[in-house]
Write a protein that holds these residues in place. Structure first.
Motif, PDB file in Angstrom:
ATOM      1  N   TYR A  32       0.835  -1.204   0.000  1.00  0.00           N
ATOM      2  CA  TYR A  32       0.000   0.000   0.000  1.00  0.00           C
ATOM      3  C   TYR A  32       0.867   1.252   0.000  1.00  0.00           C
ATOM      4  O   TYR A  32       0.643   2.178  -0.772  1.00  0.00           O
ATOM      5  N   TRP A  33       1.881   1.272   0.875  1.00  0.00           N
ATOM      6  CA  TRP A  33       2.761   2.434   0.977  1.00  0.00           C
ATOM      7  C   TRP A  33       3.618   2.569  -0.272  1.00  0.00           C
ATOM      8  O   TRP A  33       3.816   3.682  -0.773  1.00  0.00           O
ATOM      9  N   GLU A  34       4.122   1.447  -0.763  1.00  0.00           N
ATOM     10  CA  GLU A  34       4.957   1.489  -1.972  1.00  0.00           C
ATOM     11  C   GLU A  34       4.177   2.049  -3.157  1.00  0.00           C
ATOM     12  O   GLU A  34       4.709   2.824  -3.946  1.00  0.00           O
ATOM     13  N   GLU A  35       2.902   1.700  -3.249  1.00  0.00           N
ATOM     14  CA  GLU A  35       2.058   2.188  -4.342  1.00  0.00           C
ATOM     15  C   GLU A  35       1.766   3.681  -4.218  1.00  0.00           C
ATOM     16  O   GLU A  35       1.454   4.339  -5.211  1.00  0.00           O
ATOM     17  N   LYS A  36       1.857   4.239  -3.016  1.00  0.00           N
ATOM     18  CA  LYS A  36       1.559   5.654  -2.778  1.00  0.00           C
ATOM     19  C   LYS A  36       2.776   6.569  -2.993  1.00  0.00           C
ATOM     20  O   LYS A  36       2.639   7.793  -2.980  1.00  0.00           O
ATOM     21  N   ALA A  37       3.955   6.001  -3.189  1.00  0.00           N
ATOM     22  CA  ALA A  37       5.175   6.809  -3.278  1.00  0.00           C
ATOM     23  C   ALA A  37       5.129   7.814  -4.433  1.00  0.00           C
ATOM     24  O   ALA A  37       5.538   8.962  -4.274  1.00  0.00           O
ATOM     25  N   ASP A  38       4.616   7.400  -5.577  1.00  0.00           N
ATOM     26  CA  ASP A  38       4.572   8.327  -6.706  1.00  0.00           C
ATOM     27  C   ASP A  38       3.606   9.477  -6.446  1.00  0.00           C
ATOM     28  O   ASP A  38       3.900  10.635  -6.773  1.00  0.00           O
ATOM     29  N   ALA A  39       2.461   9.199  -5.837  1.00  0.00           N
ATOM     30  CA  ALA A  39       1.511  10.260  -5.494  1.00  0.00           C
ATOM     31  C   ALA A  39       2.125  11.210  -4.473  1.00  0.00           C
ATOM     32  O   ALA A  39       1.898  12.424  -4.522  1.00  0.00           O
ATOM     33  N   MET A  40       2.910  10.684  -3.574  1.00  0.00           N
ATOM     34  CA  MET A  40       3.603  11.532  -2.603  1.00  0.00           C
ATOM     35  C   MET A  40       4.523  12.506  -3.335  1.00  0.00           C
ATOM     36  O   MET A  40       4.554  13.698  -3.038  1.00  0.00           O
ATOM     37  N   ARG A  41       5.243  11.995  -4.310  1.00  0.00           N
ATOM     38  CA  ARG A  41       6.210  12.777  -5.077  1.00  0.00           C
ATOM     39  C   ARG A  41       5.531  13.823  -5.962  1.00  0.00           C
ATOM     40  O   ARG A  41       5.972  14.966  -6.033  1.00  0.00           O
ATOM     41  N   TYR A  44       1.185  15.113  -3.348  1.00  0.00           N
ATOM     42  CA  TYR A  44       1.136  15.582  -1.965  1.00  0.00           C
ATOM     43  C   TYR A  44       2.250  16.561  -1.607  1.00  0.00           C
ATOM     44  O   TYR A  44       1.973  17.603  -1.008  1.00  0.00           O
ATOM     45  N   LEU A  45       3.483  16.260  -1.941  1.00  0.00           N
ATOM     46  CA  LEU A  45       4.566  17.190  -1.619  1.00  0.00           C
ATOM     47  C   LEU A  45       4.393  18.543  -2.317  1.00  0.00           C
ATOM     48  O   LEU A  45       4.525  19.585  -1.667  1.00  0.00           O
ATOM     49  N   PRO A  46       4.082  18.563  -3.617  1.00  0.00           N
ATOM     50  CA  PRO A  46       3.907  19.871  -4.265  1.00  0.00           C
ATOM     51  C   PRO A  46       2.762  20.707  -3.680  1.00  0.00           C
ATOM     52  O   PRO A  46       2.801  21.938  -3.762  1.00  0.00           O
ATOM     53  N   LEU A  47       1.763  20.080  -3.087  1.00  0.00           N
ATOM     54  CA  LEU A  47       0.635  20.808  -2.506  1.00  0.00           C
ATOM     55  C   LEU A  47       0.903  21.268  -1.071  1.00  0.00           C
ATOM     56  O   LEU A  47       0.080  21.965  -0.490  1.00  0.00           O
ATOM     57  N   SER A  48       2.021  20.871  -0.511  1.00  0.00           N
ATOM     58  CA  SER A  48       2.283  21.095   0.915  1.00  0.00           C
ATOM     59  C   SER A  48       3.409  22.104   1.132  1.00  0.00           C
ATOM     60  O   SER A  48       4.279  22.291   0.287  1.00  0.00           O
ATOM     61  N   GLU A  49       3.376  22.700   2.315  1.00  0.00           N
ATOM     62  CA  GLU A  49       4.503  23.477   2.810  1.00  0.00           C
ATOM     63  C   GLU A  49       5.338  22.504   3.628  1.00  0.00           C
ATOM     64  O   GLU A  49       4.860  21.951   4.625  1.00  0.00           O
ATOM     65  N   PHE A  64      10.951  15.246   8.359  1.00  0.00           N
ATOM     66  CA  PHE A  64      10.236  16.361   7.735  1.00  0.00           C
ATOM     67  C   PHE A  64       8.842  16.491   8.308  1.00  0.00           C
ATOM     68  O   PHE A  64       8.289  15.547   8.880  1.00  0.00           O
ATOM     69  N   ILE A  65       8.311  17.694   8.164  1.00  0.00           N
ATOM     70  CA  ILE A  65       6.902  17.957   8.444  1.00  0.00           C
ATOM     71  C   ILE A  65       6.321  18.582   7.187  1.00  0.00           C
ATOM     72  O   ILE A  65       7.025  19.238   6.416  1.00  0.00           O
ATOM     73  N   ALA A  66       5.027  18.373   6.987  1.00  0.00           N
ATOM     74  CA  ALA A  66       4.331  18.941   5.835  1.00  0.00           C
ATOM     75  C   ALA A  66       2.977  19.464   6.290  1.00  0.00           C
ATOM     76  O   ALA A  66       2.257  18.769   7.011  1.00  0.00           O
ATOM     77  N   PHE A  67       2.676  20.675   5.870  1.00  0.00           N
ATOM     78  CA  PHE A  67       1.405  21.317   6.191  1.00  0.00           C
ATOM     79  C   PHE A  67       0.591  21.537   4.934  1.00  0.00           C
ATOM     80  O   PHE A  67       1.150  21.847   3.876  1.00  0.00           O
ATOM     81  N   VAL A  68      -0.717  21.442   5.071  1.00  0.00           N
ATOM     82  CA  VAL A  68      -1.658  21.973   4.105  1.00  0.00           C
ATOM     83  C   VAL A  68      -2.539  22.895   4.943  1.00  0.00           C
ATOM     84  O   VAL A  68      -3.368  22.416   5.726  1.00  0.00           O
ATOM     85  N   GLU A  69      -2.264  24.189   4.847  1.00  0.00           N
ATOM     86  CA  GLU A  69      -2.876  25.199   5.712  1.00  0.00           C
ATOM     87  C   GLU A  69      -2.596  24.835   7.170  1.00  0.00           C
ATOM     88  O   GLU A  69      -1.436  24.705   7.547  1.00  0.00           O
ATOM     89  N   ASP A  70      -3.634  24.634   8.005  1.00  0.00           N
ATOM     90  CA  ASP A  70      -3.410  24.303   9.414  1.00  0.00           C
ATOM     91  C   ASP A  70      -3.432  22.796   9.675  1.00  0.00           C
ATOM     92  O   ASP A  70      -3.425  22.357  10.826  1.00  0.00           O
TER      93      ASP A  70
END
Length: 142
Positions: A32-41, A44-49, A64-70
């Motif tokens: 499950y996690w391995e399949e999500k790696a590309d979406a993370m790249r 999710y990362l581009p949408l986050s601070e 690391f920490i990642a925020f989407v607004e609060d």
């Protein structure tokens, strides 16, 4: 050293996220996690601070920490650097960066739930996470 994310940190952040996710979420299949790696790249990362923490001796990104607004979308520490105060240091920074923080954490990830409770988060709700079928706790600070 804590600093802003740079594009060249992407692969290190993905590696930390994947290794820590597999370790912390043994109740979810590793695939499950391995399949999500590309979406993370790519999503999710581009949408986050994102803020990273580098090892003071090697300069290697170790957390690391990642925020989407609060919403605290991610707080991950490389397994070799866990239980050394890295996560607490990043969470303290997150609290300074936002007046309110919200997050979700799998109920079965008891270590993470205890960490957030110890750091002043309280549960506001729970839900079944659609993709995995596991219970998530919704938490907020303060």
């Amino acid at each position: 050293m804590i600093r802003a994310f740079k594009e060249e940190d992407t692969e290190a952040v993905i590696r930390i996220w994947l290794e820590a996710s597999i370790l912390s979420h043994s109740f979810i299949d590793k695939a499950y996690w391995e399949e999500k790696a590309d979406a993370m790249r790519t999503l999710y990362l581009p949408l986050s601070e994102v803020v990273v923490d580098e090892d003071k001796d090697t300069g290697e990104v170790v957390a690391f920490i990642a925020f989407v607004e609060d919403y605290l979308a991610a707080l991950f520490v490389a397994p070799a650097h866990q239980k050394k105060g890295v996560g607490s240091r990043l969470l303290a920074l997150a609290k300074k960066m936002r007046d309110t923080l919200e997050l979700s954490v799998y109920a079965e990830n008891e270590r993470a739930v205890a960490f957030y409770r110890k750091n002043g988060f309280r549960m506001t709700d729970k839900r079944i996470e659609e993709m995995t079928g596991h219970t998530e706790l919704l938490m907020v600070f303060p």
